[in-house]
Write an enzyme that holds these catalytic residues in place. Structure first.
Site: not given
Ligand code: P1T
Length: 391
Positions: A52, A104, A176, A201
């Site tokens: 961890r 988001y 972000d 992403k």
């Molecule tokens: O899904 P995750 O890896 O936990 O990420 C969250 C997140 C954080 N910041 C942005 C700008 C994001 O778009 C997302 C996740 N977004 C999607 C799943 C979506 O379809 O917009």
């Protein structure tokens, strides 16, 4: 994990954080699929004690991502939300945070429904207006958390200007950078203190891993993030780190194609009779096009607008018809993969934002969001056209 970054972006994408394995000379960083490490004597070891706390595959990824963002320290997490939630551990009860109003939906939900229970307060404002940020300032404001462009309204915040404001009020600026990826936007160079990504992403780009990262320069704050990463424990497994490390080798090849395809599709949609409004920062009509052209630059100074497009089709029924009839575009949450996706933000990614707030943001029932992949642009246009023909 600490990085060096005096090489070109493309070279770093392929090499940063990685060296041939000392055991066998494997050119690819091995997947250290282990929970713990053998010690010769209590406290005598090769730098690793427990999985961890640290893992060599994860460290390679962390150094690679730090180099791509032009940052000194990188910390990998098991999701974008894990990165964001761990980051909030820099704050304490009673602190106030100014947040981009159209973040988001999951970020909004975490701040509003979880962190408020721990005594933090949030003001959600349109950070593209500096005056809105200024008016939201309180004596206990400690951080500004920004998404640019936003998800899914694609509004931009001027990071250089906002970082000056944050510095003058002693606020941390966290950005972000998920939508642009470090290929098209490097917030640390524009004055931000912390960058966060959902690596799920563009960074991973193949829709097969959930992950997150925090990158920053300040040594003292990085020590605290390392402490929080270990204390909270929302770390990624070594196999996921290896997959993301494999993907970043082509980030600089994928991003220009996402951008080219999206410019082509947005331009096509812009003059389409079935569409009421197209939102894409690469279109001259976009209210922040000039800022996008100045702020969203590839490592060689060429502007890029990314692969995300939102458009309005006039009603929820018409949106549903398009979403149900595409064949190549897949109806799914997420974005940034090599394959194109289509989604309905109001009922999917942003369902946790109250309807009244969605309406204020312009996040209407007829809004469709597409994540343009790296297929051939004409095939994607043909697919949208056959779906529009069902309207
Ligand atoms: O899904 P995750 O890896 O936990 O990420 C969250 C997140 C954080 N910041 C942005 C700008 C994001 O778009 C997302 C996740 N977004 C999607 C799943 C979506 O379809 O917009």
């Amino acid at each position: 994990m600490t990085s060096e970054h005096n090489l070109d972006f493309a070279t770093n994408a392929v090499h940063a954080g990685q060296k041939p394995d000392s055991e066998a000379g494997a050119i690819m960083t091995p997947i250290y699929q282990t929970a713990t490490y053998v010690q010769e004597s209590p406290g005598v070891h090769k730098g690793f004690e427990y999985g961890r706390t640290a893992n060599p595959t994860r460290q390679a990824l962390e150094a690679n991502l730090a180099a791509l963002e032009g940052g000194k320290h990188g910390f990998a997490f098991s999701s974008g939300m894990a990165a964001i939630s761990t980051l909030m551990g820099l704050l304490k009860q009673g602190d106030h945070v100014i947040v981009t109003n159209n973040v988001y939906g999951g970020t909004y939900r975490y701040f509003q429904q979880v962190m408020t229970e721990f005594g933090l307060t949030f003001s959600f404002v349109d950070t593209s207006e500096l005056s809105a940020v200024q008016s939201a300032l309180q004596p206990n404001t400690r951080m500004c958390f920004v998404e640019t462009p936003t998800n899914p309204m694609l509004r931009l915040t001027d990071l250089r200007a906002l970082s000056n404001l944050c510095k003058s009020h002693d606020l941390l600026l966290a950005v972000d950078n998920t939508f642009m990826s470090p290929f098209y936007q490097r917030p640390l160079a524009l004055g931000a203190d912390i960058v966060v990504h959902s690596t799920t992403k563009y960074i991973n780009g193949h829709s097969d891993v959930i992950g997150g990262v925090v990158v920053l320069n300040d040594d003292h704050r990085a020590e605290r993030i390392a402490f929080l990463q270990n204390s909270v424990g929302a770390v990624p497994g070594p196999h996921d780190c290896w997959l993301i490390l494999r993907a970043t080798k082509t980030l600089h090849l994928r991003m220009p194609r996402h951008n080219e395809n999206a410019v082509c599709i947005a331009t096509h949609l812009q003059k389409h009779a079935e569409i009421e409004k197209v939102i894409y920062p690469g279109l001259p009509e976009h209210p922040h096009h000039e800022l996008a052209t100045r702020q969203q630059l590839d490592p060689y100074g060429k502007p890029g607008y990314g692969g995300m497009i939102s458009f309005q089709v006039g009603s929820w029924q018409r949106a549903k018809t398009v979403l149900e009839n595409v064949r190549l575009f897949a109806l799914a949450e997420s974005l940034g993969g090599v394959e194109s996706l289509i989604s309905h933000p109001a009922s999917m990614t942003h369902a946790s934002v109250p309807e009244a707030d969605r309406r204020k943001l312009g996040l209407s029932e007829d809004l469709v969001r597409i994540s343009v992949g790296v297929e051939h642009a004409q095939d994607l246009i043909d697919d949208l056209e056959q779906a529009f023909a069902c309207l």
